[in-house]
Motif scaffolding. Sequence first.
Motif, mmCIF file in Angstrom:
data_model
loop_
_atom_site.group_PDB
_atom_site.id
_atom_site.type_symbol
_atom_site.label_atom_id
_atom_site.label_comp_id
_atom_site.label_asym_id
_atom_site.label_seq_id
_atom_site.Cartn_x
_atom_site.Cartn_y
_atom_site.Cartn_z
ATOM 1 N N LEU A 287 0.825 -1.210 0.000
ATOM 2 C CA LEU A 287 0.000 0.000 0.000
ATOM 3 C C LEU A 287 0.862 1.265 0.000
ATOM 4 O O LEU A 287 0.519 2.273 -0.622
ATOM 5 N N VAL A 288 1.982 1.201 0.722
ATOM 6 C CA VAL A 288 2.900 2.352 0.730
ATOM 7 C C VAL A 288 3.357 2.613 -0.707
ATOM 8 O O VAL A 288 3.315 3.747 -1.189
ATOM 9 N N ASN A 289 3.765 1.559 -1.393
ATOM 10 C CA ASN A 289 4.236 1.721 -2.777
ATOM 11 C C ASN A 289 3.149 2.285 -3.673
ATOM 12 O O ASN A 289 3.386 3.215 -4.441
ATOM 13 N N GLU A 290 1.955 1.716 -3.548
ATOM 14 C CA GLU A 290 0.837 2.165 -4.376
ATOM 15 C C GLU A 290 0.520 3.635 -4.186
ATOM 16 O O GLU A 290 0.102 4.324 -5.106
ATOM 17 N N ASN A 291 0.684 4.101 -2.947
ATOM 18 C CA ASN A 291 0.256 5.464 -2.624
ATOM 19 C C ASN A 291 1.401 6.465 -2.583
ATOM 20 O O ASN A 291 1.202 7.603 -2.175
ATOM 21 N N SER A 292 2.584 6.031 -2.972
ATOM 22 C CA SER A 292 3.714 6.954 -2.986
ATOM 23 C C SER A 292 3.738 7.713 -4.295
ATOM 24 O O SER A 292 3.448 7.158 -5.353
ATOM 25 N N ALA A 293 4.059 8.995 -4.203
ATOM 26 C CA ALA A 293 4.172 9.835 -5.395
ATOM 27 C C ALA A 293 5.042 11.022 -5.011
ATOM 28 O O ALA A 293 5.127 11.361 -3.823
ATOM 29 N N PRO A 294 5.696 11.650 -6.004
ATOM 30 C CA PRO A 294 6.563 12.787 -5.669
ATOM 31 C C PRO A 294 5.773 13.852 -4.888
ATOM 32 O O PRO A 294 4.631 14.155 -5.228
ATOM 33 N N GLY A 295 6.381 14.361 -3.828
ATOM 34 C CA GLY A 295 5.734 15.419 -3.048
ATOM 35 C C GLY A 295 4.673 14.924 -2.073
ATOM 36 O O GLY A 295 4.089 15.703 -1.343
ATOM 37 N N GLU A 326 11.389 11.935 3.267
ATOM 38 C CA GLU A 326 10.548 12.800 2.444
ATOM 39 C C GLU A 326 9.257 12.130 2.019
ATOM 40 O O GLU A 326 8.272 12.781 1.713
ATOM 41 N N SER A 327 9.288 10.797 1.983
ATOM 42 C CA SER A 327 8.110 10.108 1.457
ATOM 43 C C SER A 327 7.308 9.349 2.513
ATOM 44 O O SER A 327 6.167 8.977 2.275
ATOM 45 N N ILE A 328 7.910 9.136 3.695
ATOM 46 C CA ILE A 328 7.217 8.298 4.684
ATOM 47 C C ILE A 328 7.401 8.840 6.104
ATOM 48 O O ILE A 328 8.408 9.487 6.408
ATOM 49 N N ASN A 357 0.689 17.297 7.690
ATOM 50 C CA ASN A 357 -0.002 17.223 6.398
ATOM 51 C C ASN A 357 0.315 15.951 5.628
ATOM 52 O O ASN A 357 0.582 15.979 4.418
ATOM 53 N N ILE A 358 0.303 14.850 6.357
ATOM 54 C CA ILE A 358 0.469 13.536 5.727
ATOM 55 C C ILE A 358 -0.669 13.330 4.724
ATOM 56 O O ILE A 358 -1.804 13.751 4.963
ATOM 57 N N ASP A 359 -0.360 12.706 3.584
ATOM 58 C CA ASP A 359 -1.372 12.581 2.524
ATOM 59 C C ASP A 359 -2.204 11.307 2.606
ATOM 60 O O ASP A 359 -3.309 11.244 2.089
ATOM 61 N N TYR A 360 -1.634 10.274 3.232
ATOM 62 C CA TYR A 360 -2.341 8.985 3.271
ATOM 63 C C TYR A 360 -1.844 8.221 4.492
ATOM 64 O O TYR A 360 -0.647 8.228 4.771
ATOM 65 N N ILE A 361 -2.761 7.607 5.213
ATOM 66 C CA ILE A 361 -2.371 6.895 6.439
ATOM 67 C C ILE A 361 -2.706 5.405 6.324
ATOM 68 O O ILE A 361 -3.808 5.034 5.922
ATOM 69 N N ILE A 362 -1.721 4.584 6.674
ATOM 70 C CA ILE A 362 -1.947 3.135 6.689
ATOM 71 C C ILE A 362 -1.646 2.647 8.113
ATOM 72 O O ILE A 362 -0.584 2.952 8.654
ATOM 73 N N ALA A 363 -2.591 1.931 8.707
ATOM 74 C CA ALA A 363 -2.396 1.466 10.082
ATOM 75 C C ALA A 363 -2.555 -0.035 10.177
ATOM 76 O O ALA A 363 -3.464 -0.613 9.579
#
Length: 390
Positions: A287-295, A326-328, A357-363
């Motif tokens: 899921l981290v990979n899927e939701n990673s993007a620049p910025g 920068e990404s996580i 301002n995290i863009d997506y949270i996985i728990a």
Amino acid sequence: MDTEFFELADYKKTGEISLSDEEKLIRAAVFLREGGLVAFPTETVYGLGGNALLPEASKHIYAAKGRPSDNPLIVHVADMESLRPLVKEIPAMAKILAAKFWPGPLTMIMEKSPKVPYETTGGLETVAIRMPSDKAAMELIKLSGVPVAAPSANTSGRPSPTTALHVKEDLDGKIDAIVDGGPTGIGVESTIVDVSGEEPVLLRPGAITLEMLENCLKEAVDIDPALEKPMDSGLHPKAPGMKYKHYAPKAPMVIVQGDFYEGCDGIEDGMKIYEELMKIVNAVKALVNENSAPGKRVGVICSDETWEYYFEEGATIPKEKIYKTESIDLRSIGSRKDEKSIAHNLYAVLRDFDDENIDYIIAEGVDPRKLGYAIMNRMQKAAAQHIIRV
Ligand code: TXA
Ligand code: MG
């Protein structure tokens, strides 16, 4: 409005209320008595208190929180004598539960007396009552001489505050005072049980678990069906507050839950548990990979047991259980063997993710039994029921 800060410096250090702390509590209590609003620590989360018998005070609480006024408030008392005038009768079940769990993180719903205004109960004929065990909360209520209506001291829709700083972020300038008694112990809100009918019904899970209630009452406790269903199921929860998308972080959130808990006593069973945990870790990583993007930055909530599996083989594993790039933003919020640590940290981490301002949270999900039931209930609300089972 200027908000006054009362730091209970000695209480924070020693857990005991010194003379100088007491003076501060006296000043805070005066605000309450005179109809003002005071945020204060309890053993669960910080509450935003007002005189429960004054309709105006309750209206101000709703305004300060930006909360819908059909969402009733919990009335806090310091002794059984103060409870009596607030309710039509004290049901037998309530007496049994109070003897065992009060003061403590249990709220009971009873039929209200005419003394309690509808502004406090959100128009309901019942009232929620709790006797907190936190010493500062107890002292403040006693000193105020009135029953204290207090929802969690957050802006509506934000996670409940577990530190005075969280309260300040949300309510500075909107209320008369904030009492700082340090971080709260439990970290999730009280258990709510409805004792106004024939059968006891659990409306909100908390640190007083279903098992504890049933053992004490020596009978089965029903579960409000709305607790078990997604929020859009059309079922109306009996605790009106449970219908709102409470406790929600700004970013969308998803939970990755395992299915190995049922029938397994704790997580001692070595290899099997390792495999199950790795299923969770691998799903989170995907899921981290899927939701990673620049910025963009992804926030990950893991556990002490899985922490090291998020790092490449041979990498130095940070001891402090927090790792940011920068990404996580990866954090362990505690140990699966000590769910208290997870409950204690959950809201603070969700707030940190908001601040960053995290863009997506996985728990990672936890064992959904006992205290884990309360943790999963709050996580699922934060994630708007977005849950992936592995
Ligand atoms: O741990 C806690 O309970 C904290 C601390 C401050 O004591 N308070 C708290 O309050 O969590 P609040 O307002 O955030 O949550 C109160 C919940 C809401 O879901 C509300 O709908 C429910 O209690 N409630 C209050 N009165 C009720 C009633 N008469 N019938 C059913 N539910 C009620
Ligand atoms: Mg609340």
